[in-house]
Design an enzyme around this catalytic site. Structure first.
Site, mmCIF file in Angstrom:
data_model
loop_
_atom_site.group_PDB
_atom_site.id
_atom_site.type_symbol
_atom_site.label_atom_id
_atom_site.label_comp_id
_atom_site.label_asym_id
_atom_site.label_seq_id
_atom_site.Cartn_x
_atom_site.Cartn_y
_atom_site.Cartn_z
ATOM 1 N N LYS A 107 -6.686 -5.233 -1.870
ATOM 2 C CA LYS A 107 -5.813 -4.267 -2.545
ATOM 3 C C LYS A 107 -6.618 -3.392 -3.514
ATOM 4 C CE LYS A 107 -2.529 -2.122 -4.557
ATOM 5 N NZ LYS A 107 -1.550 -1.219 -4.053
ATOM 6 N N ARG A 160 2.779 4.612 -0.811
ATOM 7 C CA ARG A 160 2.542 5.834 -1.574
ATOM 8 C C ARG A 160 3.870 6.243 -2.191
ATOM 9 N NH1 ARG A 160 0.893 9.248 3.362
ATOM 10 N NH2 ARG A 160 2.473 7.838 4.150
ATOM 11 N N GLU A 161 3.855 6.667 -3.416
ATOM 12 C CA GLU A 161 5.092 7.132 -4.021
ATOM 13 C C GLU A 161 5.560 8.372 -3.289
ATOM 14 O OE1 GLU A 161 5.235 7.657 -8.278
ATOM 15 O OE2 GLU A 161 4.355 5.678 -8.501
ATOM 16 N N PHE A 217 -7.730 12.340 2.169
ATOM 17 C CA PHE A 217 -8.230 12.071 0.814
ATOM 18 C C PHE A 217 -9.513 12.827 0.482
ATOM 19 C CE2 PHE A 217 -5.573 9.214 -1.633
ATOM 20 C CZ PHE A 217 -4.545 9.085 -0.718
ATOM 21 N N LEU A 218 -9.635 13.998 1.108
ATOM 22 C CA LEU A 218 -10.750 14.891 0.763
ATOM 23 C C LEU A 218 -10.206 16.215 0.227
ATOM 24 C CD1 LEU A 218 -13.389 14.356 3.636
ATOM 25 C CD2 LEU A 218 -13.493 13.537 1.270
ATOM 26 N N CYS A 247 -1.042 4.059 -9.965
ATOM 27 C CA CYS A 247 -1.926 3.049 -9.379
ATOM 28 C C CYS A 247 -3.419 3.319 -9.568
ATOM 29 C CB CYS A 247 -1.642 2.921 -7.883
ATOM 30 S SG CYS A 247 -0.045 2.186 -7.578
ATOM 31 N N PHE A 291 0.841 -1.199 0.000
ATOM 32 C CA PHE A 291 0.000 0.000 0.000
ATOM 33 C C PHE A 291 0.877 1.251 0.000
ATOM 34 C CE2 PHE A 291 -2.347 -3.446 2.098
ATOM 35 C CZ PHE A 291 -3.487 -3.503 1.302
ATOM 36 N N LYS A 342 1.874 14.079 -8.344
ATOM 37 C CA LYS A 342 1.680 14.647 -7.010
ATOM 38 C C LYS A 342 3.049 15.131 -6.530
ATOM 39 C CE LYS A 342 2.544 10.573 -4.244
ATOM 40 N NZ LYS A 342 2.112 9.712 -3.168
ATOM 41 N N ASN A 348 -7.751 0.875 -3.127
ATOM 42 C CA ASN A 348 -7.461 1.946 -4.078
ATOM 43 C C ASN A 348 -8.734 2.534 -4.681
ATOM 44 O OD1 ASN A 348 -4.768 2.000 -3.675
ATOM 45 N ND2 ASN A 348 -4.184 1.009 -5.582
#
Ligand code: UDX
Length: 442
Positions: A215, A161-162, A261-262, A272, A159, A332, A219
């Site tokens: 998974k 995050r880059e 995530f808002l 992804c 899981f 991002k 996402n």
């Protein structure tokens, strides 16, 4: 007890994972079929930008706990458990291209055949539900001539995050183990217990199909959350005095919803979310299901680009003939990755309007050159990018862009105007120039 770990695929997932294991009492052998990449890694250079990775790679190479190879024979012979971290790109129809997973499992099987000891295979690449139980197991059985039990098999999603890959490997929210049988699951659990020591994260052990579904569902859920707030953002844009940031704060205060995530804006991109959301839609179709919610999540994401173009057009009284500065190209902040970047999607859309575009990004200019070629002007500094332009669009919220104020814009731009697509700025600080932000009522 497992001491020697193999990792197949030294990309955004495999390389950080290799270095992390190698920094905590494991001997790691990492494999990639890209020989240039292997040479680079052997010299201590990372082929990708990831916070802290360069230093950690240098350290584990120096301590000789990590080595890179292109030989599957070496990989299998010199490890006891092997993590498959190869890419699973999309086919043109949105389904998952399993070619690299298949290749890796076939190659491992060839050497597994000659091995006279137990060997654990752990799939980390994102694959559709049932792939481990069906395709992966079938290849292993047929090609190695061995039976489950003589080898172990798990699906263990990542899981990461880059940009935060190492942080997420060292401190994950949870570990999900989808094991084909008890022995495989127990062995993988042991590896993680050794890795995390006293700070073992919450763990769920289940079958591979549930783990594969966890998974995808994770996402898709996160992308849904972003699209939800972007839907609210579209409403806010049409209501005087409404501000999606305040609405997000208010709803996020409910523990059941949560504030993460808002963040409304240009939408979700990256390696992804777009791939997994589309694959999930396709997976539903294969089951005879029309996943309308997932379809809408994609539609809203696309609509945000059109919303940004509309706002830009309004702000400068028509885009025709204008010079536009785009700040931020990576999908991002904190990464040089431009895969499915919303910023690049926006640029492609703007180019339809007879505009001249100048771009800046702290990390990904070179990567973008191979995508946009001579269609845009590449600028090494923010000032150069702003010079003589009619509109500045903040597309990726890198921290260094926060330093921009209206004085800087007035100094360099022909006609200062700012469109904030990631809500990086306080509107009050730009009172003397034309300003608009996504999700902010006019
Ligand atoms: C994601 C998942 O977070 C990670 O768990 C999984 O393993 C891989 O996919 P990543 O692709 O690195 O990680 O990016 P993430 O930080 O999740 O952001 C995804 C996209 O959503 C970015 O384009 C980001 O700008 C966007 N986003 C995220 C928003 O627009 N708003 C938000 O509130 C959060």
């Amino acid at each position: 007890m497992v001491n020697k770990i193999g990792v197949v695929g030294l990309g955004y997932v495999g390389l950080p994972l290799s270095c992390a294991f190698a920094s905590r009492s494991f001997k790691v052998i990492g494999l990639d079929t890209d020989l240039e990449k292997i040479e680079l890694i052997k010299r201590g250079e990372t082929p990708i930008y990831e916070e802290g990775l360069q230093d950690l790679l240098k350290r584990v190479l120096k301590e000789k706990t990590f080595k890179a190879t292109s030989s599957y024979r070496e990989l299998v012979e010199e490890s006891e458990a092997c993590f498959i971290c190869v890419g699973t790109p999309s086919n043109p129809d949105g389904s998952v291209d399993l070619r690299y997973v298949r290749e890796a499992v076939e190659m491992i099987s060839e050497y597994l055949k000659r091995l006279d000891r137990y060997f654990l295979i752990v799939v980390r690449s994102t694959i559709p539900p049932s792939t481990t139980c069906n395709l992966v197991r079938k290849i292993l059985d047929e090609r190695s001539g061995k039976k489950l039990g003589e080898y172990g098999l798990c699906f263990n999603p990542e899981f990461l995050r880059e940009g935060k890959a190492l942080q997420d490997i060292f401190n994950p929210d949870r570990i999900i183990i989808g094991s084909m049988d008890e022995r495989s699951g127990e062995l993988l659990l042991e590896i993680y217990k050794k890795f995390h020591g006293d700070s073992m994260p919450p763990t769920l052990v289940t079958n591979p199909t549930n783990a594969e579904l966890i998974k995808y569902a994770s996402n898709v859920f996160l992308a849904t959350k972003v699209s939800f707030i972007n839907m609210i953002s579209q409403i806010c844009q049409r209501l005087p005095d409404a501000d999606v940031r305040i609405v997000a704060e208010g709803i996020g205060m409910d523990k059941r919803i949560g504030r993460e995530f808002l963040n409304a804006g240009l939408g979700w991109g990256g390696s992804c979310f777009p791939k997994d959301v589309k694959a999930f839609l396709r997976f539903g179709q294969e089951l005879g299901l029309h996943l309308k919610l997932v379809e809408s999540v994609i539609e809203i994401n696309e609509a945000q680009i059109a919303e940004a173009v509309r706002l830009a057009d309004n702000l400068v009284g028509g885009l025709n003939g204008k010079i536009i500065s785009i700040l931020g190209l990576a999908f991002k902040p904190g990464t040089d990755d431009v895969r499915e970047s919303r910023s690049i999607q926006l640029i492609k859309e703007l180019l339809k309007y007879n505009v001249r575009i100048k771009v800046h990004d702290p990390k990904s200019l070179e990567k973008v050159m191979s995508i946009l070629g001579d269609k845009v002007t590449y600028c090494k500094t923010i000032e150069e990018c702003l010079t003589d332009s009619d509109l500045c669009i903040l597309a990726t919220e890198w921290a260094e862009y926060k330093e921009i104020n209206q004085e800087i814009l007035k100094k360099y731009m022909r006609k200062p105007a700012l469109l904030d697509c990631r809500r990086l700025y306080e509107p009050a600080q730009f009172k003397e120039i034309k300003f608009a932000a996504m999700g902010l009522g006019y």
